[in-house]
Structure formats: C-alpha cells, structure tokens
Write a protein that holds these residues in place. Sequence first.
Motif, short mmCIF file in Angstrom:
data_model
loop_
_atom_site.label_atom_id
_atom_site.label_comp_id
_atom_site.label_asym_id
_atom_site.label_seq_id
_atom_site.Cartn_x
_atom_site.Cartn_y
_atom_site.Cartn_z
N MET A 1 60.99 53.08 33.80
CA MET A 1 59.73 53.81 33.58
C MET A 1 59.43 54.60 35.04
O MET A 1 59.46 53.93 36.04
N THR A 2 59.03 56.00 34.94
CA THR A 2 58.89 56.49 35.98
C THR A 2 57.51 57.15 35.98
O THR A 2 56.99 57.72 34.99
N VAL A 3 56.64 56.92 37.11
CA VAL A 3 55.23 57.44 37.09
C VAL A 3 54.93 58.03 38.50
O VAL A 3 55.86 58.14 39.43
N GLY A 4 53.92 58.69 38.61
CA GLY A 4 53.42 59.12 39.97
C GLY A 4 53.06 58.04 40.87
O GLY A 4 53.28 57.08 40.85
N ARG A 5 52.22 58.61 41.92
CA ARG A 5 51.56 57.71 42.88
C ARG A 5 50.59 56.89 42.18
O ARG A 5 49.87 56.88 41.49
N ILE A 6 50.66 55.71 42.97
CA ILE A 6 49.65 54.43 42.46
C ILE A 6 48.70 54.35 43.62
O ILE A 6 48.99 53.87 44.53
N ASP A 7 47.50 54.80 43.38
CA ASP A 7 46.59 54.49 44.20
C ASP A 7 45.61 53.32 44.19
O ASP A 7 45.48 52.63 43.20
N ALA A 8 45.00 52.81 45.47
CA ALA A 8 44.20 51.86 45.40
C ALA A 8 42.86 52.17 44.84
O ALA A 8 42.64 53.32 44.65
N PRO A 9 42.23 51.18 44.28
CA PRO A 9 42.14 49.88 44.10
C PRO A 9 43.08 49.16 43.11
O PRO A 9 42.83 48.36 42.29
N ALA A 10 44.41 49.96 42.61
CA ALA A 10 44.98 49.26 41.67
C ALA A 10 45.55 48.01 41.89
O ALA A 10 45.49 47.18 43.08
N ARG A 11 45.98 47.31 40.75
CA ARG A 11 46.50 45.65 41.02
C ARG A 11 48.17 45.96 40.98
O ARG A 11 48.72 46.34 40.01
N LEU A 12 48.56 45.22 41.74
CA LEU A 12 50.05 45.09 42.07
C LEU A 12 50.32 43.62 41.71
O LEU A 12 49.87 42.70 41.93
N ALA A 13 51.73 43.41 41.20
CA ALA A 13 52.35 42.06 41.05
C ALA A 13 53.48 41.82 41.70
O ALA A 13 54.27 42.84 42.16
N ILE A 14 53.66 40.42 42.37
CA ILE A 14 54.63 40.36 43.17
C ILE A 14 55.42 38.87 42.54
O ILE A 14 54.49 38.05 42.22
N LEU A 15 56.65 39.07 42.32
CA LEU A 15 57.24 37.60 41.57
C LEU A 15 57.79 36.98 42.92
O LEU A 15 58.81 37.61 43.54
N GLY A 16 57.12 35.75 43.26
CA GLY A 16 57.65 35.07 44.26
C GLY A 16 56.56 34.75 45.28
O GLY A 16 55.81 35.96 45.43
N GLY A 17 55.96 33.62 45.58
CA GLY A 17 54.76 33.28 46.40
C GLY A 17 55.02 32.62 47.64
O GLY A 17 54.17 32.10 48.30
N GLY A 18 56.25 32.99 48.31
CA GLY A 18 56.66 32.31 49.62
C GLY A 18 55.73 33.16 50.99
O GLY A 18 54.98 33.88 50.60
N GLN A 19 56.55 32.99 51.80
CA GLN A 19 55.79 33.64 53.02
C GLN A 19 56.08 35.13 53.18
O GLN A 19 55.24 35.82 53.68
N LEU A 20 57.23 35.70 52.55
CA LEU A 20 57.46 36.89 52.39
C LEU A 20 56.28 37.83 51.43
O LEU A 20 55.85 38.68 51.74
N GLY A 21 56.02 37.11 50.51
CA GLY A 21 55.01 37.32 49.35
C GLY A 21 53.73 37.29 49.94
O GLY A 21 52.83 38.17 49.80
N ARG A 22 53.27 36.44 50.92
CA ARG A 22 52.13 36.30 51.61
C ARG A 22 51.78 37.62 52.57
O ARG A 22 50.88 38.12 52.54
N PHE A 23 53.07 37.90 53.14
CA PHE A 23 52.83 39.04 54.30
C PHE A 23 52.69 40.38 53.27
O PHE A 23 51.72 41.29 53.62
N PHE A 24 53.22 40.40 52.15
CA PHE A 24 53.16 41.51 51.08
C PHE A 24 51.72 41.57 50.71
O PHE A 24 50.90 42.51 50.77
#
Length: 388
Positions: A1-24
């Motif tokens: 799926m292709t869309v344009g820019r996603i601006d704040a305050p949009a909600r983002l998802a991340i799969l994985g909750g370790g330290q790399l996810g924490r910094f993200f």
Amino acid sequence: MTVGRIDAPARLAILGGGQLGRFFVRAAQELGYAVWVLDPDPEAPAGRIAERHLCGAYDDEALLAELAAHCAAATTEFENVPATSLARLAQSMPVRPGATALAVCQDRIEEKSFLARHSLPHAPFFAVRTAEDLERAPESLFPGILKTARFGYDGKGQAAVADRQEAQAAFARFGRDCVLEARLALEAELSVVLARGADGRIAAFAPGLNVHRNGILDTTFAPAPLPATVLREAGEIAAALAEALEYVGTLGVEFFYADGRLYVNEMAPRPHNSGHHTLDAHRVCQFEQQVRALCGLPLAVPEAHSPAVMVNLLGEAWFVGETLREPPWHEILSLPGLRLHLYGKREARRGRKMGHFTVTAATLTEALAVASEARQRLGLPPLPPLPR
C-alpha cells in the motif's frame, strides 16, 4: 500500500518492544506522534513508555487487526518478527521496511544468495540444509564458520569448524538449516547505518569501527579510524544494498575488512547497536531517521558534531562475583563528555544488553581516554587499541 506523508499526531505501530523500540518511541513522541507497541513481554521497555502496549504474539490476528484499525503506519525493531505479520499490516497501511526486505534479512541463506545475485562482496559460502550438503561443501571453505540460517544473533548459533567432521558435529547440534562460510583473516569489523526514504533518497552515517567480545558488540569507534577509501567504499556498498532491496527505513550493514577488501557480513533491517552513538554525536539520530522514513518526512542530514566511543553495558556489569548489585553510575557520570543510557530492563542477566554509554570529545583519542577510564571505574575489561 502506498500513501503520502503521515503527519503528527498520527498513531504509529512498532512490532518489538526492546531497547531499539524504546528509542523509536521516544523519537516518535518528540516529533508529535503516538506509538502503539506489539510485544509478548509484559515488561517490554518500549511498551512501558508507549501510549499503548499490546501484549501478545507477533502473529496474533486479533492484535494485528487492532493495529490495522487504529495506526497509520508500522515498523519493526528486530528482524525475527514474522514477515507474514508485516504483510498482513501492509494490506491497510504503509509498513517500512516491507515484508520482502525483512524476509531476506531473516534467513542467512537468502541473505547470502541476495548478495551474490546483486554482485555485492561477501565471503565464500555454501548453503547447508542436510548432512549430505556438508559432504559436498568445497574444501576451500575449511576452516570456516557454520551459522544457523535463522534466529542467530550476538554470536549465538555459530561455531568455528576446522574441518568437515567438526562441521557435521555442529550441524547435528544446531538441528536446522545453516550456512558454511570461509573464515577470513580479519583486520577490522565495521558497519554503516543509513536511512532510505520512500523517495529513494539515502542518508548514511559515517562508518563505525566495531569490536566484539564473545560474539556481542562491545565498543564502536566513530568515525572508524580506517583509510578514507575504505570508509567511502563501505558507504557505497551499503547504499547499493539498500537500493537493491528497495529498502525504506533505517538499515544497519555490517562488514568484514580482510586482506585489504570489504565483505558484507550481514544486514539488520532496523536501527543497529553500532549506531547508538548517533544519539549523542550527531545532529540527528538513527531512530529519528527511522521515524522520518516511516512517515514520508524528509530525511535529515546525518552530520556528526563530535567523534565518539560507544560502549555496550551487558548484564555482567551488574555482578560482583555472584552478587547482583547496581553498578556505581556516580563513578562515571562525572567524566567529561559521557552520557549514560539505561534501557529500563527489570532483570540483569549475563550477556543481556542493559544499556550503553557514549563519550564524545574533540578527538577520537580524547574520547577513547575517557571511555577507558569509565570502563576501569565500572570494572569492565580494558578497551583494545585502535588499529594503526
């Protein structure tokens, strides 16, 4: 799926909750986004600071449906998330990096074959799926390294093998598909962390020199004290790899430097441990670049303002003999240019990445001196000398 820019305050998802996810999560929140984390660990460090933590398996259909219904885009913090889960989310939102790129990075056989198909430099290798395959492996690959094709990291799932007999024993012990690689006469290990946007633009941080202990990254020196021609070539190879993968997001590319040549060791479809110094030594960090690439924002110029030495803090630093205690952080926080980052993990275990510190200074030599003093105060092994 292709869309344009996603601006704040949009909600983002991340799969994985370790330290790399924490910094993200931190980087996304600073840019005004909300983040939902999917991770099966109820104590996941990223989940504890995100707007919401969905605690469950990465292939939990109900939780994936909830992310699809409420989030605008998704990413991952490590390569062993099922590619099928990313493909499921991609039906309704941008997922960066995509499932195809992730599938290549998840399997060493696929990864090495990808490098070979695209004429990218790599160590000689042979795919091993059966004991009979090992009998057909070229003699030139011995002595070599046998590595499991999947789920190997931080030195796990690897064995040095002097001959075919040792390789057969290691293969039987691993009990899964493997790759047999020729052992190179290493002069150095280095890595390039870059970001590639959906528009194809690439912004790469300068390569760092990496030192490992027991297969786990110990220290990164940035910029790598190696010839400029080597550093330039590493950046060019990493960019060519990202282009060939049609990659979007932050990517770590690890290299071996041997016999005056560079060889791609492996690629990580996410921010990389060796890029942690960008939090303190650059005008933009690898995690903000991950957010920018995910959301279709312009990538920042990855300019360094200081040389840096980054030191991993493993669970061993929490132990004196068999006694568990908090390390004496006050002993190092007084040192000039040192910044401490702890990952919020509840339990210290030997070999577990618990945090890191970075030292910035006017020169790499000055940063090295401070980092060496910090290691001594924490009771860590001394730093190796820089290559000449």
